[in-house]
Design a protein around this motif. Sequence first.
Motif, short mmCIF file in Angstrom:
data_model
loop_
_atom_site.label_atom_id
_atom_site.label_comp_id
_atom_site.label_asym_id
_atom_site.label_seq_id
_atom_site.Cartn_x
_atom_site.Cartn_y
_atom_site.Cartn_z
N ALA A 263 -40.66 -124.50 -32.69
CA ALA A 263 -41.84 -124.15 -33.49
C ALA A 263 -43.09 -124.11 -32.61
CB ALA A 263 -42.02 -125.16 -34.63
N ALA A 264 -43.27 -125.14 -31.80
CA ALA A 264 -44.46 -125.21 -30.94
C ALA A 264 -44.53 -124.01 -30.00
CB ALA A 264 -44.44 -126.52 -30.14
N ALA A 265 -43.40 -123.69 -29.36
CA ALA A 265 -43.39 -122.59 -28.40
C ALA A 265 -43.64 -121.25 -29.09
CB ALA A 265 -42.06 -122.57 -27.66
N ALA A 266 -43.16 -121.12 -30.32
CA ALA A 266 -43.39 -119.87 -31.06
C ALA A 266 -44.89 -119.67 -31.30
CB ALA A 266 -42.65 -119.92 -32.40
N HIS A 267 -45.57 -120.74 -31.72
CA HIS A 267 -47.01 -120.64 -31.96
C HIS A 267 -47.77 -120.37 -30.67
CE1 HIS A 267 -47.51 -121.78 -36.25
NE2 HIS A 267 -46.27 -122.22 -36.08
N ILE A 268 -47.41 -121.13 -29.62
CA ILE A 268 -48.16 -120.99 -28.37
C ILE A 268 -47.90 -119.63 -27.72
CG2 ILE A 268 -48.28 -121.96 -26.02
CD1 ILE A 268 -48.40 -124.72 -27.40
N SER A 269 -46.69 -119.09 -27.90
CA SER A 269 -46.42 -117.77 -27.30
C SER A 269 -47.25 -116.68 -27.98
CB SER A 269 -44.93 -117.44 -27.36
OG SER A 269 -44.54 -117.10 -28.68
N CYS A 270 -47.52 -116.82 -29.28
CA CYS A 270 -48.39 -115.84 -29.95
C CYS A 270 -49.81 -115.91 -29.39
CB CYS A 270 -48.43 -116.10 -31.46
SG CYS A 270 -46.96 -115.56 -32.34
N LEU A 271 -50.31 -117.13 -29.21
CA LEU A 271 -51.66 -117.31 -28.65
C LEU A 271 -51.71 -116.81 -27.22
CD1 LEU A 271 -52.45 -120.90 -29.91
CD2 LEU A 271 -53.63 -118.81 -30.61
N ASP A 272 -50.63 -117.02 -26.47
CA ASP A 272 -50.58 -116.57 -25.08
C ASP A 272 -50.59 -115.04 -25.02
OD1 ASP A 272 -50.54 -117.41 -22.41
OD2 ASP A 272 -48.37 -117.13 -22.23
N PHE A 273 -49.93 -114.42 -25.98
CA PHE A 273 -49.89 -112.96 -26.03
C PHE A 273 -51.30 -112.38 -26.17
CE2 PHE A 273 -49.17 -108.70 -27.54
CZ PHE A 273 -47.92 -108.32 -27.08
N ILE A 274 -52.12 -113.01 -27.01
CA ILE A 274 -53.48 -112.49 -27.20
C ILE A 274 -54.46 -113.12 -26.21
CG2 ILE A 274 -53.13 -111.80 -29.62
CD1 ILE A 274 -54.61 -114.35 -30.49
N GLY A 275 -53.93 -113.87 -25.24
CA GLY A 275 -54.77 -114.34 -24.11
C GLY A 275 -55.65 -115.54 -24.42
N ASP A 276 -55.32 -116.32 -25.44
CA ASP A 276 -56.22 -117.40 -25.84
C ASP A 276 -55.84 -118.79 -25.33
OD1 ASP A 276 -58.26 -116.05 -27.09
OD2 ASP A 276 -57.25 -116.00 -29.03
N VAL A 277 -54.76 -118.90 -24.56
CA VAL A 277 -54.40 -120.24 -24.06
C VAL A 277 -55.05 -120.45 -22.68
CG1 VAL A 277 -52.55 -121.84 -23.52
CG2 VAL A 277 -52.21 -120.09 -25.27
N THR A 278 -55.85 -121.50 -22.59
CA THR A 278 -56.49 -121.82 -21.31
C THR A 278 -55.60 -122.85 -20.60
OG1 THR A 278 -57.83 -123.37 -22.59
CG2 THR A 278 -58.87 -121.31 -21.95
N TRP A 279 -54.61 -122.33 -19.88
CA TRP A 279 -53.57 -123.18 -19.29
C TRP A 279 -54.12 -124.21 -18.30
CZ3 TRP A 279 -49.48 -123.70 -21.86
CH2 TRP A 279 -48.91 -122.63 -22.56
N GLU A 280 -55.20 -123.86 -17.60
CA GLU A 280 -55.72 -124.78 -16.58
C GLU A 280 -56.23 -126.07 -17.20
OE1 GLU A 280 -56.83 -121.85 -17.37
OE2 GLU A 280 -58.99 -121.92 -17.77
N ARG A 281 -56.51 -126.06 -18.51
CA ARG A 281 -56.98 -127.28 -19.17
C ARG A 281 -55.85 -128.19 -19.61
NH1 ARG A 281 -62.27 -126.00 -22.73
NH2 ARG A 281 -61.72 -128.02 -23.59
N ALA A 282 -54.61 -127.70 -19.59
CA ALA A 282 -53.50 -128.50 -20.16
C ALA A 282 -52.26 -128.37 -19.29
CB ALA A 282 -53.23 -128.06 -21.59
N PRO A 283 -52.28 -128.92 -18.06
CA PRO A 283 -51.15 -128.75 -17.14
C PRO A 283 -49.82 -129.33 -17.68
CG PRO A 283 -52.74 -130.36 -16.27
CD PRO A 283 -53.38 -129.68 -17.44
#
Lengths: 226, 226
Positions: A169-189
Amino acid sequence: MQLIHYSLCPHSRTARLLLNEYGIETALAEEKPWEWRAPFLAVNPGGNLPVILLDNAAICGIYPITEYLIETNVYTEDATIPELLPEEPVARAETRRMVDWFHTKFYHEVWSYLSYERIENPFVHRKAPNPEAIRAAMANLHNHMAYLSRLLEERYWIGGDYISIADIAAAAHISCLDFIGDVTWERAPIVKNWYARVKSRPSFRPLLQDTVPGIVPPPFYTNLDF
Amino acid sequence: MQLIHYSLCPHSRTARLLLNEYGIETALAEEKPWEWRAPFLAVNPGGNLPVILLDNAAICGIYPITEYLIETNVYTEDATIPELLPEEPVARAETRRMVDWFHTKFYHEVWSYLSYERIENPFVHRKAPNPEAIRAAMANLHNHMAYLSRLLEERYWIGGDYISIADIAAAAHISCLDFIGDVTWERAPIVKNWYARVKSRPSFRPLLQDTVPGIVPPPFYTNLDF
């Protein structure tokens, strides 16, 4: 078996990942959730995605679908198929708490705003996104990522010691956000490290190949080592 | 076992009804959902109700609680305790669809508006209710009652032929609306007939005795024959 889904719907992606993990082949039928088409509402009066069409029944919504897939796959003999829910009742409850966190809380506080502003508003209503709504959703997203970081300092997977429906479930949600470019990965290693593990699973591969007209995902979206 | 709940929270009422149906005695601890108290958030970081406190674990949210109670009570020898979920997978999925309908769709389209305008706004923020929000929620409520009426023309209980967690969830939501006087029973005689059946169950009695400061329920609220 057919799955009615929309590519950038986190609940639909959860169902696709579960079906892939269980090795169940399904034909995909796309339904745009904002269209409220009468033939779709005849199948699912609630109008929510996803829906699994069986020969003479429809299973509507990610909660019934998740529990159905677990119940009908739990006694499988195939050792390559992971058990996605622990056996002990309190551990199951903790796993389901995190599933619910994503499908309800995260969805309403983050995805419902961002998907409306970044997808529905520009592509359906031909309106500019509302920057205030985006700012509020991004603030919520940062809080959620901080919570996930704290959680993943204590456990290897979202629900506990083993991969489960909570990671799916978590990965499904985060992959949608990643698709639209909204995950700031550098803040959450730590979250990034966890996501890289889930993303590398064979079940994920078909999702990474989806395209959506008008939206170009960031170049690292499909990279397993990002 | 302790249940952290709020009287006019449909998810909390669902948990209380389930516990009563299963004959599990619990101490009740009230938590006002709008207060976001730090000690409560330490127990449930999601901040949602209800929560079951066990000796060394917390079960947070109505989805994990419902499934936990079913899983831990399914093999009971006591014939007076009803099975609240059918055994056949597709029938289980249909029951869960209706549970989800109430806890997610009905909650967000009806209760979240009406509870905010009729409870939180006047009693917490000391503001007048917004008549437009109330009108929109009432229109949604009428649509939902019409759907329930169509459903109950074809089946005796919300999920199918037998009483189930879908009836418990539905009755919990409708009892909250009934408490604040928003159910127009004369428009939905079939739903009224179904509700009278659920309301007459011994599990319901304690809920009908709740009082909430500042709100006087209509006189028929506690009547079993209304």
